[in-house]
Write a protein that holds these residues in place. Structure first.
Motif, PDB file in Angstrom:
ATOM      1  N   LYS A 116      62.328  50.721  22.635  1.00  0.00           N
ATOM      2  CA  LYS A 116      61.632  51.107  23.871  1.00  0.00           C
ATOM      3  C   LYS A 116      60.179  50.630  23.858  1.00  0.00           C
ATOM      4  N   VAL A 117      59.512  50.773  22.708  1.00  0.00           N
ATOM      5  CA  VAL A 117      58.105  50.375  22.587  1.00  0.00           C
ATOM      6  C   VAL A 117      57.976  48.865  22.411  1.00  0.00           C
ATOM      7  N   GLY A 118      58.988  48.233  21.792  1.00  0.00           N
ATOM      8  CA  GLY A 118      58.951  46.791  21.608  1.00  0.00           C
ATOM      9  C   GLY A 118      58.354  46.352  20.287  1.00  0.00           C
ATOM     10  N   GLN A 119      58.073  47.304  19.421  1.00  0.00           N
ATOM     11  CA  GLN A 119      57.574  46.986  18.078  1.00  0.00           C
ATOM     12  C   GLN A 119      57.809  48.178  17.164  1.00  0.00           C
ATOM     13  N   ASP A 120      57.737  47.928  15.868  1.00  0.00           N
ATOM     14  CA  ASP A 120      58.053  49.017  14.944  1.00  0.00           C
ATOM     15  C   ASP A 120      56.843  49.864  14.576  1.00  0.00           C
ATOM     16  N   GLN A 121      55.638  49.383  14.898  1.00  0.00           N
ATOM     17  CA  GLN A 121      54.456  50.199  14.646  1.00  0.00           C
ATOM     18  C   GLN A 121      53.305  49.815  15.555  1.00  0.00           C
ATOM     19  N   LEU A 122      52.420  50.774  15.736  1.00  0.00           N
ATOM     20  CA  LEU A 122      51.189  50.577  16.504  1.00  0.00           C
ATOM     21  C   LEU A 122      50.026  51.102  15.692  1.00  0.00           C
ATOM     22  N   MET A 123      48.863  50.546  15.904  1.00  0.00           N
ATOM     23  CA  MET A 123      47.630  51.091  15.356  1.00  0.00           C
ATOM     24  C   MET A 123      46.801  51.564  16.547  1.00  0.00           C
ATOM     25  N   LEU A 124      46.494  52.852  16.581  1.00  0.00           N
ATOM     26  CA  LEU A 124      45.721  53.419  17.679  1.00  0.00           C
ATOM     27  C   LEU A 124      44.356  53.841  17.177  1.00  0.00           C
ATOM     28  N   ASP A 125      43.338  53.580  17.970  1.00  0.00           N
ATOM     29  CA  ASP A 125      41.958  53.810  17.573  1.00  0.00           C
ATOM     30  C   ASP A 125      41.514  55.227  17.931  1.00  0.00           C
ATOM     31  N   PHE A 126      41.945  56.179  17.124  1.00  0.00           N
ATOM     32  CA  PHE A 126      41.522  57.572  17.263  1.00  0.00           C
ATOM     33  C   PHE A 126      40.982  58.032  15.920  1.00  0.00           C
ATOM     34  N   LYS A 127      39.923  58.809  15.947  1.00  0.00           N
ATOM     35  CA  LYS A 127      39.397  59.422  14.723  1.00  0.00           C
ATOM     36  C   LYS A 127      40.066  60.763  14.485  1.00  0.00           C
ATOM     37  N   LYS A 128      40.461  61.428  15.585  1.00  0.00           N
ATOM     38  CA  LYS A 128      41.079  62.756  15.503  1.00  0.00           C
ATOM     39  C   LYS A 128      41.803  63.009  16.818  1.00  0.00           C
ATOM     40  N   ILE A 129      43.057  63.449  16.728  1.00  0.00           N
ATOM     41  CA  ILE A 129      43.831  63.750  17.938  1.00  0.00           C
ATOM     42  C   ILE A 129      44.934  64.740  17.550  1.00  0.00           C
ATOM     43  N   SER A 130      45.248  65.636  18.438  1.00  0.00           N
ATOM     44  CA  SER A 130      46.338  66.574  18.165  1.00  0.00           C
ATOM     45  C   SER A 130      47.676  65.875  18.379  1.00  0.00           C
ATOM     46  N   VAL A 131      48.719  66.412  17.769  1.00  0.00           N
ATOM     47  CA  VAL A 131      50.062  65.880  17.980  1.00  0.00           C
ATOM     48  C   VAL A 131      50.390  65.935  19.466  1.00  0.00           C
ATOM     49  N   LYS A 132      50.059  67.041  20.105  1.00  0.00           N
ATOM     50  CA  LYS A 132      50.331  67.201  21.537  1.00  0.00           C
ATOM     51  C   LYS A 132      49.666  66.093  22.351  1.00  0.00           C
ATOM     52  N   ASP A 133      48.383  65.833  22.094  1.00  0.00           N
ATOM     53  CA  ASP A 133      47.670  64.797  22.848  1.00  0.00           C
ATOM     54  C   ASP A 133      48.210  63.399  22.557  1.00  0.00           C
ATOM     55  N   LEU A 134      48.582  63.148  21.306  1.00  0.00           N
ATOM     56  CA  LEU A 134      49.165  61.849  20.968  1.00  0.00           C
ATOM     57  C   LEU A 134      50.478  61.646  21.720  1.00  0.00           C
ATOM     58  N   LEU A 135      51.296  62.683  21.775  1.00  0.00           N
ATOM     59  CA  LEU A 135      52.559  62.573  22.501  1.00  0.00           C
ATOM     60  C   LEU A 135      52.331  62.295  23.984  1.00  0.00           C
ATOM     61  N   GLU A 136      51.294  62.890  24.564  1.00  0.00           N
ATOM     62  CA  GLU A 136      50.966  62.605  25.968  1.00  0.00           C
ATOM     63  C   GLU A 136      50.561  61.146  26.154  1.00  0.00           C
ATOM     64  N   VAL A 137      49.764  60.635  25.231  1.00  0.00           N
ATOM     65  CA  VAL A 137      49.343  59.225  25.290  1.00  0.00           C
ATOM     66  C   VAL A 137      50.570  58.317  25.228  1.00  0.00           C
ATOM     67  N   LEU A 138      51.465  58.579  24.285  1.00  0.00           N
ATOM     68  CA  LEU A 138      52.657  57.745  24.131  1.00  0.00           C
ATOM     69  C   LEU A 138      53.607  57.881  25.317  1.00  0.00           C
ATOM     70  N   ALA A 139      53.751  59.075  25.846  1.00  0.00           N
ATOM     71  CA  ALA A 139      54.616  59.280  27.015  1.00  0.00           C
ATOM     72  C   ALA A 139      54.089  58.500  28.210  1.00  0.00           C
ATOM     73  N   ASN A 140      52.786  58.535  28.414  1.00  0.00           N
ATOM     74  CA  ASN A 140      52.187  57.829  29.551  1.00  0.00           C
ATOM     75  C   ASN A 140      52.196  56.316  29.368  1.00  0.00           C
ATOM     76  N   SER A 141      51.994  55.861  28.144  1.00  0.00           N
ATOM     77  CA  SER A 141      51.918  54.417  27.887  1.00  0.00           C
ATOM     78  C   SER A 141      53.278  53.743  27.793  1.00  0.00           C
ATOM     79  N   TYR A 142      54.276  54.468  27.253  1.00  0.00           N
ATOM     80  CA  TYR A 142      55.565  53.840  26.967  1.00  0.00           C
ATOM     81  C   TYR A 142      56.751  54.570  27.597  1.00  0.00           C
ATOM     82  N   GLN A 143      56.477  55.533  28.456  1.00  0.00           N
ATOM     83  CA  GLN A 143      57.524  56.315  29.127  1.00  0.00           C
ATOM     84  C   GLN A 143      58.528  56.900  28.129  1.00  0.00           C
ATOM     85  N   LEU A 144      58.015  57.447  27.033  1.00  0.00           N
ATOM     86  CA  LEU A 144      58.871  58.079  26.036  1.00  0.00           C
ATOM     87  C   LEU A 144      59.116  59.531  26.420  1.00  0.00           C
ATOM     88  N   GLN A 145      60.320  59.990  26.204  1.00  0.00           N
ATOM     89  CA  GLN A 145      60.646  61.399  26.388  1.00  0.00           C
ATOM     90  C   GLN A 145      60.307  62.098  25.078  1.00  0.00           C
TER      91      GLN A 145
END
Length: 76
Positions: A13-42
């Motif tokens: 779905k994402v088109g690659q096996d890994q990503l590097m995201l430029d965050f110093k600190k993020i909650s699991v909840k917020d990361l999931l929101e970022v990924l859902a919005n960027s890659y339409q992940l459920q």
């Protein structure tokens, strides 16, 4: 940077096996929101592990951590 690893259908779905995201600190909840919005992940269809330990939605991910998104596994 935070390393995100994808497995099985998430990798497709994402088109690659890994990503590097430029965050110093993020909650699991917020990361999931970022990924859902960027890659339409459920985000309710997989488990999250941070540094090889299953994580709760409230856990915090720090710079240098590795996050694995693990879809359900079935066998027979």
């Amino acid at each position: 940077m935070i390393k995100i690893q994808f497995f099985a259908h998430l990798r497709e779905k994402v088109g690659q096996d890994q990503l590097m995201l430029d965050f110093k600190k993020i909650s699991v909840k917020d990361l999931l929101e970022v990924l859902a919005n960027s890659y339409q992940l459920q985000t309710d269809t997989f488990m999250v592990a941070v540094n090889e330990e299953y994580a709760d939605i409230e856990d915090v991910i720090l710079e240098g951590d590795t996050v694995a998104l693990i879809p359900p596994v079935s066998g027979g």
